[in-house]
Motif scaffolding. Structure first.
Motif, short mmCIF file in Angstrom:
data_model
loop_
_atom_site.label_atom_id
_atom_site.label_comp_id
_atom_site.label_asym_id
_atom_site.label_seq_id
_atom_site.Cartn_x
_atom_site.Cartn_y
_atom_site.Cartn_z
N ASP A 275 6.75 -30.22 7.63
CA ASP A 275 6.78 -31.37 6.75
C ASP A 275 5.75 -32.11 6.57
O ASP A 275 5.32 -32.73 5.35
CB ASP A 275 8.09 -32.18 7.11
N GLU A 276 5.04 -32.34 7.55
CA GLU A 276 3.68 -33.04 7.52
C GLU A 276 2.55 -32.34 6.92
O GLU A 276 1.95 -32.90 5.89
CB GLU A 276 3.24 -33.51 8.94
N LEU A 277 2.41 -31.05 6.86
CA LEU A 277 1.64 -30.56 6.20
C LEU A 277 1.82 -30.13 4.59
O LEU A 277 1.04 -30.43 3.83
CB LEU A 277 1.51 -28.77 6.88
N LEU A 278 3.10 -29.99 4.47
CA LEU A 278 3.56 -30.25 2.95
C LEU A 278 3.27 -31.36 2.48
O LEU A 278 2.78 -31.37 1.00
CB LEU A 278 5.18 -29.92 2.81
N ALA A 279 3.61 -32.44 3.04
CA ALA A 279 3.28 -33.75 2.64
C ALA A 279 1.75 -33.85 2.15
O ALA A 279 1.33 -34.51 1.23
CB ALA A 279 3.64 -35.16 3.52
N ALA A 280 0.83 -33.52 3.11
CA ALA A 280 -0.45 -33.54 2.88
C ALA A 280 -1.02 -32.68 1.74
O ALA A 280 -1.67 -33.03 1.09
CB ALA A 280 -1.19 -32.63 4.18
N ILE A 281 -0.18 -31.51 1.65
CA ILE A 281 -0.62 -30.65 0.36
C ILE A 281 -0.35 -31.54 -1.05
O ILE A 281 -1.19 -31.32 -1.95
CB ILE A 281 0.19 -29.29 0.40
N SER A 282 0.78 -32.13 -0.96
CA SER A 282 1.35 -32.52 -2.19
C SER A 282 0.39 -33.86 -2.55
O SER A 282 -0.08 -34.02 -3.53
CB SER A 282 2.78 -33.09 -1.81
N TRP A 283 0.16 -34.49 -1.44
CA TRP A 283 -0.88 -35.57 -1.51
C TRP A 283 -2.27 -35.33 -2.17
O TRP A 283 -2.72 -36.02 -3.16
CB TRP A 283 -0.98 -36.39 -0.09
N THR B 288 1.06 -28.47 -6.41
CA THR B 288 1.62 -29.65 -7.00
C THR B 288 3.15 -29.40 -6.60
O THR B 288 3.83 -30.54 -6.82
CB THR B 288 1.40 -29.97 -8.40
N CYS B 289 3.72 -28.19 -6.60
CA CYS B 289 5.14 -28.00 -6.19
C CYS B 289 5.36 -27.05 -5.27
O CYS B 289 6.25 -26.15 -4.98
CB CYS B 289 5.74 -27.59 -7.44
N VAL B 290 4.39 -27.07 -4.15
CA VAL B 290 4.57 -26.31 -3.10
C VAL B 290 5.88 -26.37 -2.08
O VAL B 290 6.17 -27.65 -2.18
CB VAL B 290 3.24 -26.24 -2.02
N THR B 291 6.59 -25.68 -1.73
CA THR B 291 7.60 -25.75 -0.78
C THR B 291 7.52 -25.12 0.34
O THR B 291 6.60 -24.51 0.77
CB THR B 291 8.97 -25.16 -1.53
N ALA B 292 8.56 -25.25 1.41
CA ALA B 292 8.35 -24.56 2.99
C ALA B 292 8.27 -23.21 2.64
O ALA B 292 7.74 -22.31 3.44
CB ALA B 292 9.58 -24.90 3.73
N SER B 293 8.94 -22.48 1.52
CA SER B 293 9.01 -21.10 1.31
C SER B 293 7.57 -20.68 0.90
O SER B 293 7.11 -19.45 0.79
CB SER B 293 9.91 -20.68 0.35
N ASP B 294 6.33 -21.36 0.63
CA ASP B 294 5.46 -20.97 0.05
C ASP B 294 4.33 -21.07 1.33
O ASP B 294 3.10 -20.96 1.33
CB ASP B 294 4.76 -21.86 -0.65
N LEU B 295 4.63 -21.54 2.57
CA LEU B 295 3.91 -21.36 3.66
C LEU B 295 4.31 -20.05 4.57
O LEU B 295 5.38 -19.62 4.76
CB LEU B 295 4.22 -22.43 4.47
N LEU B 296 3.23 -19.72 5.01
CA LEU B 296 3.16 -18.59 6.00
C LEU B 296 2.85 -18.68 7.45
O LEU B 296 2.00 -19.53 7.53
CB LEU B 296 2.37 -17.35 5.16
N LEU B 297 3.39 -18.05 8.30
CA LEU B 297 3.05 -18.14 9.87
C LEU B 297 2.32 -16.85 10.08
O LEU B 297 2.66 -15.72 9.95
CB LEU B 297 4.24 -18.40 10.57
N CYS B 298 1.11 -17.34 10.61
CA CYS B 298 0.11 -16.45 10.73
C CYS B 298 -0.31 -16.32 12.16
O CYS B 298 -0.47 -17.62 12.68
CB CYS B 298 -1.20 -16.23 9.98
N ASN B 299 -0.80 -15.37 12.91
CA ASN B 299 -1.37 -15.42 14.08
C ASN B 299 -2.97 -15.74 14.27
O ASN B 299 -3.31 -16.00 13.01
CB ASN B 299 -1.34 -14.03 15.10
N LEU B 300 -3.56 -16.09 15.12
CA LEU B 300 -4.73 -16.55 15.13
C LEU B 300 -6.08 -15.37 14.90
O LEU B 300 -7.18 -15.55 14.74
CB LEU B 300 -5.34 -17.17 16.55
N ASP B 301 -5.35 -14.28 14.31
CA ASP B 301 -6.17 -13.22 13.88
C ASP B 301 -5.97 -12.97 12.53
O ASP B 301 -6.51 -12.14 11.71
CB ASP B 301 -5.79 -11.65 14.59
N GLY B 302 -5.03 -13.79 11.82
CA GLY B 302 -4.53 -13.88 10.46
C GLY B 302 -3.60 -13.04 10.00
O GLY B 302 -3.46 -13.14 8.70
N GLY B 303 -3.12 -12.35 10.97
CA GLY B 303 -1.87 -11.46 10.42
C GLY B 303 -0.71 -12.40 10.35
O GLY B 303 -0.37 -13.20 10.83
N VAL B 304 0.21 -12.02 9.16
CA VAL B 304 1.41 -12.47 8.68
C VAL B 304 2.43 -12.37 9.82
O VAL B 304 2.80 -11.37 10.23
CB VAL B 304 1.73 -12.45 7.54
#
Length: 195
Positions: free
Chosen positions: A5-13, A45-61
């Motif tokens: 939620d904090e990341l989504l708020a930062a993106i929207s901001w 401008t309209c990003v949601t939680a479904s637009d976020l991907l969880l990746c490992n530190l090698d960049g793999g989804v």
């Protein structure tokens, strides 16, 4: 507030300020499993939680639909490079794009009160250096360019590209991004006076 939620708020901001035009920019935050990052081609401008991907530190989804932008690999490289980085916010603004082209060796800043918003700075009288690194479409090469100039405690500019702000928290990263953008806007405005 959760990291998501904090990341989504930062993106929207950032997007509401016009700093992520034409689906540009990418945003991430470290998690205990790796990092959350925006999927490629998403309107920030309209990003949601479904637009976020969880990746490992090698960049793999690990989780999520869609694919991370190519620059997600640079986020991964930053998290691997410095364990104190918890957030990376990358924007495309006129000031950062123009000034990174004009000053590819870096930008000297002095006399601005806003410099104190950048971690570790106590006075406007100091001269600080905002790094600018060469651009590349090859993320390994771009990461090498960043590593060659490390440490960069607030982030850096990429020539002709934009700002990568970093921070130990999402809030600190937002502060760094806002301060850098303000300082660049002032520098660009001052350059018009000198003509």
């Amino acid at each position: 507030m959760s990291i998501q939620d904090e990341l989504l708020a930062a993106i929207s901001w950032a997007a509401q300020r016009g700093w992520a035009p034409a689906t540009g920019g990418n945003f991430s935050s470290r998690t205990d499993k790796g990092y959350l990052v925006t999927a490629s081609g998403v309107d920030k401008t309209c990003v949601t939680a479904s637009d976020l991907l969880l990746c490992n530190l090698d960049g793999g989804v690990l989780e999520g639909d869609g694919k991370p932008s190519a620059e997600s690999d640079l986020h991964a490289a930053l998290y691997r490079l410095d364990s104190t980085i918890s957030c990376v916010l990358h924007t495309h603004t006129v000031a950062s794009t123009v000034l990174s082209r004009r000053f590819p060796e870096g930008i000297e800043l002095s006399g601005f009160e806003m410099q104190k918003a950048l971690q570790g700075n106590q006075t406007h009288t100091a001269t600080i250096h905002l790094p600018v690194v060469p651009n590349s479409q090859d993320m390994n090469e771009l990461a090498d360019n960043v590593r060659a100039g490390w440490p960069m405690p607030w982030g850096f500019l990429v020539v002709g590209h934009g700002i990568y702000a970093v921070g130990s928290t999402i809030a600190e990263c937002r502060r760094h991004l806002e301060a850098i953008e303000f300082l660049l806007a002032c520098t660009l405005e001052e350059s018009r006076w000198s003509k």
